[in-house]
Design an enzyme around this catalytic site. Structure first.
Site, PDB file in Angstrom:
ATOM      1  N   LYS A  99       0.885  -1.166   0.000  1.00 30.59           N
ATOM      2  CA  LYS A  99       0.000   0.000   0.000  1.00 30.59           C
ATOM      3  C   LYS A  99       0.915   1.205   0.000  1.00 30.59           C
ATOM      4  CE  LYS A  99      -2.421   2.696   2.833  1.00 30.59           C
ATOM      5  NZ  LYS A  99      -3.098   3.118   4.049  1.00 30.59           N
ATOM      6  N   GLY A 160      -7.532   9.421   9.483  1.00 32.14           N
ATOM      7  CA  GLY A 160      -7.855   9.572  10.898  1.00 32.14           C
ATOM      8  C   GLY A 160      -8.868  10.659  11.203  1.00 32.14           C
ATOM      9  N   ALA A 187      -9.131   5.706   4.101  1.00 33.49           N
ATOM     10  CA  ALA A 187      -9.061   6.885   4.970  1.00 33.49           C
ATOM     11  C   ALA A 187     -10.354   7.702   4.996  1.00 33.49           C
ATOM     12  CB  ALA A 187      -7.912   7.818   4.601  1.00 33.49           C
ATOM     13  N   GLY A 188     -10.694   8.147   6.185  1.00 30.87           N
ATOM     14  CA  GLY A 188     -11.817   9.054   6.365  1.00 30.87           C
ATOM     15  C   GLY A 188     -13.079   8.418   6.910  1.00 30.87           C
ATOM     16  N   ASN A 209      -8.917   2.024   9.547  1.00 33.56           N
ATOM     17  CA  ASN A 209      -8.105   1.785  10.734  1.00 33.56           C
ATOM     18  C   ASN A 209      -8.650   2.581  11.916  1.00 33.56           C
ATOM     19  OD1 ASN A 209      -6.181   1.305  12.706  1.00 33.56           O
ATOM     20  ND2 ASN A 209      -4.438   1.680  11.415  1.00 33.56           N
ATOM     21  N   THR A 210      -8.450   3.917  11.879  1.00 35.78           N
ATOM     22  CA  THR A 210      -8.853   4.744  13.015  1.00 35.78           C
ATOM     23  C   THR A 210     -10.349   4.625  13.340  1.00 35.78           C
ATOM     24  OG1 THR A 210      -7.127   6.282  12.358  1.00 35.78           O
ATOM     25  CG2 THR A 210      -8.705   7.079  13.984  1.00 35.78           C
TER      26      THR A 210
END
Lengths: 257, 66
Positions: A99, A160, A187-188, A209-210
């Site tokens: 990635k 994040g 992301a987001g 992830n976050t």
């Protein structure tokens, strides 16, 4: 009907991909991944602590035989660093997947797409299966495809941030007309509805992830994301109704008193 | 021997190959990648790649990340 995602001959059972950062400990990481149903997990390449040698390792908790390990080049701000980390990751791991991140700015963590394009081209030629983390720019997505990317990973919002899919129209254009390779929103995603929206747009997968690790109960949120991705995918394939400004009655007028 | 390992100068290393260094540091070879003076050492070469005084060695592995 079979709905397996295939990237360069690799079959992905799950359309939810998850990161392994920011968890309290490895045990929580393991439980959250299990609850998410993901078979792809991202990892980062970092120095081994040679002074304080801990016996525990992330891969003691995430079996590489069970999960596809997708190393990232997070923290790399130059093409040279991204290449170096990618090559080390391939040597440490078991596959050619990467990635690819070339970050342009510390505050937004937006990609430096010019560097990203260069690095994609070089790594694709070296036989890597390159999945570049990019902006939601359809033209750049196309350029990355032409440079040899195996899929594109446009951001929904800054890493994040939990702001969701800020430009669903561009994501749709990337999917529908810009590229033929798979599109994975990266992301987001802040909560389940964000993941569902990404999938309803027609994305092939979502990486979170976050949104999971930062939730009050990461394991419960992992399960929520799992269902949201499945629901969003089904809704996309089912074909939603078009939006209309005015009402159309669901019940027949015929037979009314 | 003195080596620079992961940015730290380490004295008194007795290992003479990459594999011996990993053994000395109690690091499992299967899960790491090693660079000596900015060049990657392939896993198959760990046993025969000789280290020299002052070499800069990087030993990396996978950690949690997104």
């Amino acid at each position: 009907m079979d709905d397996t995602l295939i990237i360069r001959g690799i079959e992905f059972r799950s359309r939810l991909w998850v990161g392994t950062g920011k968890y309290r400990d490895f045990e929580e990481t393991r439980k959250a991944i299990e609850a998410s149903g993901a078979d792809v997990v991202t990892v980062s390449v970092r120095r081994v602590n040679i002074i304080d040698r801990k016996s525990e390792n992330l891969l003691d908790y995430i079996d590489p035989k069970k999960y596809k390990i997708l190393p990232n080049t997070a923290g790399c701000y130059t093409v040279e660093d991204a290449l170096r980390y990618s090559r080390l990751a391939r040597e440490a791991g078991i596959s050619d997947l990467v990635k690819l991140e070339v970050i342009g700015d510390e505050k937004t963590l937006f990609p430096d797409t010019i560097g990203l394009l260069k690095a994609t081209e070089i790594l694709a030629k070296e036989g890597f299966i390159v999945l570049p983390y990019t902006t939601d720019d359809p033209i750049m997505a196309k350029r990355l495809e032409d440079a040899g990317a195996a899929a594109v990973m446009p951001l929904g919002a800054p890493i994040g941030s939990g702001l969701g899919i800020r430009n669903p129209y561009n994501i749709r254009i990337i999917i529908e007309t810009a590229v033929k390779i798979p599109v994975v929103v990266d992301a987001g995603v802040g909560t389940a509805s964000d993941a569902a929206i990404a999938m309803e747009l027609g994305c092939d997968a979502v990486l979170i992830n976050t949104g999971i690790a930062g939730a009050k109960d990461p394991i419960a949120m992992a399960a929520a994301m799992k269902h949201a991705v499945i629901a969003g995918r089904l809704a996309y394939k089912a074909g939603r109704i078009s939006k209309k400004l005015y009402a159309t009655a669901s019940s027949p007028l015929e037979g009314m008193l | 021997m003195r080596l620079k390992i992961n940015g730290e100068v380490v004295d008194g290393i007795s290992a003479s190959t990459v594999q011996e260094l990993l053994d000395e540091l109690k690091i499992t070879a299967g899960r790491v990648a090693v660079e000596v003076n900015l060049s990657i050492v392939r896993k198959v070469d760990f046993g025969r790649f000789r280290l020299n005084e002052g070499d800069a060695v990087e030993i990396v592995n996978f950690v949690g990340g997104g």
